[in-house]
Design a protein around this motif. Structure first.
Motif, mmCIF file in Angstrom:
data_model
loop_
_atom_site.group_PDB
_atom_site.id
_atom_site.type_symbol
_atom_site.label_atom_id
_atom_site.label_comp_id
_atom_site.label_asym_id
_atom_site.label_seq_id
_atom_site.Cartn_x
_atom_site.Cartn_y
_atom_site.Cartn_z
ATOM 1 N N TYR A 225 -37.693 71.899 54.136
ATOM 2 C CA TYR A 225 -38.726 70.895 53.876
ATOM 3 C C TYR A 225 -39.738 71.485 52.911
ATOM 4 C CZ TYR A 225 -41.725 73.566 56.928
ATOM 5 O OH TYR A 225 -42.467 74.580 57.470
ATOM 6 N N SER A 226 -40.202 70.673 52.031
ATOM 7 C CA SER A 226 -41.213 71.117 51.077
ATOM 8 C C SER A 226 -41.784 69.882 50.412
ATOM 9 C CB SER A 226 -40.574 72.031 50.036
ATOM 10 O OG SER A 226 -41.512 72.387 49.065
ATOM 11 N N GLY A 227 -43.068 69.681 50.559
ATOM 12 C CA GLY A 227 -43.711 68.551 49.905
ATOM 13 C C GLY A 227 -43.746 67.260 50.700
ATOM 14 N N LEU A 228 -43.492 67.313 52.002
ATOM 15 C CA LEU A 228 -43.606 66.113 52.825
ATOM 16 C C LEU A 228 -45.069 65.790 53.070
ATOM 17 C CD1 LEU A 228 -40.939 66.574 55.646
ATOM 18 C CD2 LEU A 228 -40.892 64.908 53.810
ATOM 19 N N THR A 229 -45.378 64.515 53.087
ATOM 20 C CA THR A 229 -46.737 64.102 53.431
ATOM 21 C C THR A 229 -46.897 64.125 54.951
ATOM 22 O OG1 THR A 229 -46.209 61.762 53.625
ATOM 23 C CG2 THR A 229 -46.804 62.575 51.419
ATOM 24 N N VAL A 230 -48.121 64.105 55.398
ATOM 25 C CA VAL A 230 -48.396 64.086 56.840
ATOM 26 C C VAL A 230 -47.802 62.829 57.466
ATOM 27 C CG1 VAL A 230 -50.221 63.988 58.582
ATOM 28 C CG2 VAL A 230 -50.459 65.507 56.614
ATOM 29 N N ALA A 231 -47.910 61.705 56.780
ATOM 30 C CA ALA A 231 -47.358 60.449 57.288
ATOM 31 C C ALA A 231 -45.843 60.541 57.432
ATOM 32 C CB ALA A 231 -47.729 59.303 56.357
ATOM 33 N N GLN A 232 -45.170 61.155 56.480
ATOM 34 C CA GLN A 232 -43.720 61.294 56.555
ATOM 35 C C GLN A 232 -43.311 62.207 57.711
ATOM 36 O OE1 GLN A 232 -43.101 62.635 52.497
ATOM 37 N NE2 GLN A 232 -41.957 60.754 52.010
ATOM 38 N N VAL A 233 -44.017 63.311 57.877
ATOM 39 C CA VAL A 233 -43.709 64.231 58.975
ATOM 40 C C VAL A 233 -43.930 63.536 60.316
ATOM 41 C CG1 VAL A 233 -44.403 66.370 60.124
ATOM 42 C CG2 VAL A 233 -44.192 66.312 57.649
ATOM 43 N N THR A 234 -45.012 62.792 60.431
ATOM 44 C CA THR A 234 -45.301 62.068 61.672
ATOM 45 C C THR A 234 -44.221 61.041 61.970
ATOM 46 O OG1 THR A 234 -47.666 62.372 61.293
ATOM 47 C CG2 THR A 234 -47.030 60.666 62.866
ATOM 48 N N ASP A 235 -43.794 60.300 60.951
ATOM 49 C CA ASP A 235 -42.731 59.301 61.110
ATOM 50 C C ASP A 235 -41.427 59.960 61.541
ATOM 51 O OD1 ASP A 235 -41.485 56.773 61.005
ATOM 52 O OD2 ASP A 235 -40.850 57.123 58.928
ATOM 53 N N LEU A 236 -41.080 61.074 60.900
ATOM 54 C CA LEU A 236 -39.853 61.791 61.242
ATOM 55 C C LEU A 236 -39.905 62.316 62.665
ATOM 56 C CD1 LEU A 236 -37.122 62.904 60.335
ATOM 57 C CD2 LEU A 236 -38.317 64.901 59.448
ATOM 58 N N ARG A 237 -41.033 62.880 63.060
ATOM 59 C CA ARG A 237 -41.170 63.390 64.438
ATOM 60 C C ARG A 237 -41.044 62.266 65.468
ATOM 61 N NH1 ARG A 237 -42.846 68.676 65.104
ATOM 62 N NH2 ARG A 237 -43.597 69.704 63.223
ATOM 63 N N ARG A 238 -41.591 61.101 65.167
ATOM 64 C CA ARG A 238 -41.471 59.948 66.082
ATOM 65 C C ARG A 238 -40.013 59.531 66.242
ATOM 66 N NH1 ARG A 238 -46.531 56.886 63.752
ATOM 67 N NH2 ARG A 238 -48.113 57.777 65.109
ATOM 68 N N LYS A 239 -39.284 59.526 65.143
ATOM 69 C CA LYS A 239 -37.860 59.140 65.207
ATOM 70 C C LYS A 239 -37.074 60.152 66.033
ATOM 71 C CE LYS A 239 -37.993 56.441 61.068
ATOM 72 N NZ LYS A 239 -37.441 56.033 59.825
ATOM 73 N N PHE A 240 -37.377 61.429 65.850
ATOM 74 C CA PHE A 240 -36.710 62.449 66.649
ATOM 75 C C PHE A 240 -37.068 62.294 68.124
ATOM 76 C CE2 PHE A 240 -36.370 65.413 62.822
ATOM 77 C CZ PHE A 240 -34.999 65.256 62.722
ATOM 78 N N LEU A 241 -38.323 62.094 68.418
ATOM 79 C CA LEU A 241 -38.781 61.963 69.795
ATOM 80 C C LEU A 241 -38.133 60.765 70.492
ATOM 81 C CD1 LEU A 241 -40.716 63.132 71.925
ATOM 82 C CD2 LEU A 241 -42.470 61.585 71.058
ATOM 83 N N ALA A 242 -37.962 59.669 69.757
ATOM 84 C CA ALA A 242 -37.368 58.460 70.333
ATOM 85 C C ALA A 242 -35.927 58.691 70.797
ATOM 86 C CB ALA A 242 -37.407 57.321 69.318
ATOM 87 N N GLU A 243 -35.237 59.645 70.173
ATOM 88 C CA GLU A 243 -33.838 59.901 70.551
ATOM 89 C C GLU A 243 -33.660 61.225 71.282
ATOM 90 O OE1 GLU A 243 -30.540 58.723 68.417
ATOM 91 O OE2 GLU A 243 -31.640 57.405 67.049
ATOM 92 N N GLY A 244 -34.767 61.826 71.706
ATOM 93 C CA GLY A 244 -34.687 63.049 72.497
ATOM 94 C C GLY A 244 -34.296 64.285 71.695
#
Length: 167
Positions: free
Chosen positions: A29-48
């Protein structure tokens, strides 16, 4: 002395994480915005799926101790690890969908592990296109039901043809 013990604890934790994971993906990862990281973490969390930034050197030690030398070769630059102990395909699928949806080049798949086998980035992309466990079971059930359904249609067609000849 305390620093060494902390590092040993991190290596032990990483070994446990990698050995218990049905699926794991190394992510550059390099250059992700905070919003993108937050969105990605939510998607991961939703599927365990567990997603965390890792220390390359300590993870390399853990991977080598587990016999994942091919995996440890990809531990360079900013790296995160997505793991799932329940669904081998989930980390790869979520990452691939996120990369396709956001059209971002800030995330790259470096390598993966599925059921103890080290995969290249291309192989990780291939398994990302597989359906989840429920989807695969549904497809299997459909294949198993097809012969019975075809026999039922044939019997019905014979019965209808017999009714037409009688009338």
């Amino acid at each position: 002395m305390a620093v060494t013990q902390q590092k040993q604890a991190v290596v032990a934790q990483m070994k446990e994480t990698l050995s218990e994971a049905k699926g794991a993906v190394l992510v550059g990862y390099s250059g992700l915005t905070v919003a993108q990281v937050t969105d990605l973490r939510r998607k991961f969390l939703a599927e365990g799926v567990d997603y965390k930034v890792i220390k390359n050197t300590l993870t390399r030690i853990a991977a080598n101790e587990l016999g994942y030398e091919a995996f440890s070769e990809h531990l360079e630059g900013p790296t995160a690890l997505a793991t799932s102990s329940t669904d081998a395909v989930a980390p790869a699928r979520i990452l691939e969908n996120f990369i396709n949806d956001t059209k971002t080049e800030a995330l790259t798949v470096k390598a993966g592990i599925v059921e103890g086998e080290v995969l290249t980035a291309a192989q990780v992309q291939e398994i990302a296109n597989l359906p989840n466990r429920e989807g695969m079971l549904s497809m299997l059930l459909s294949v198993l039901q097809a012969p019975v359904r075809n026999v039922a249609y044939a019997v019905k067609a014979v019965a209808e043809a017999k009714d037409e000849t009688v009338a």
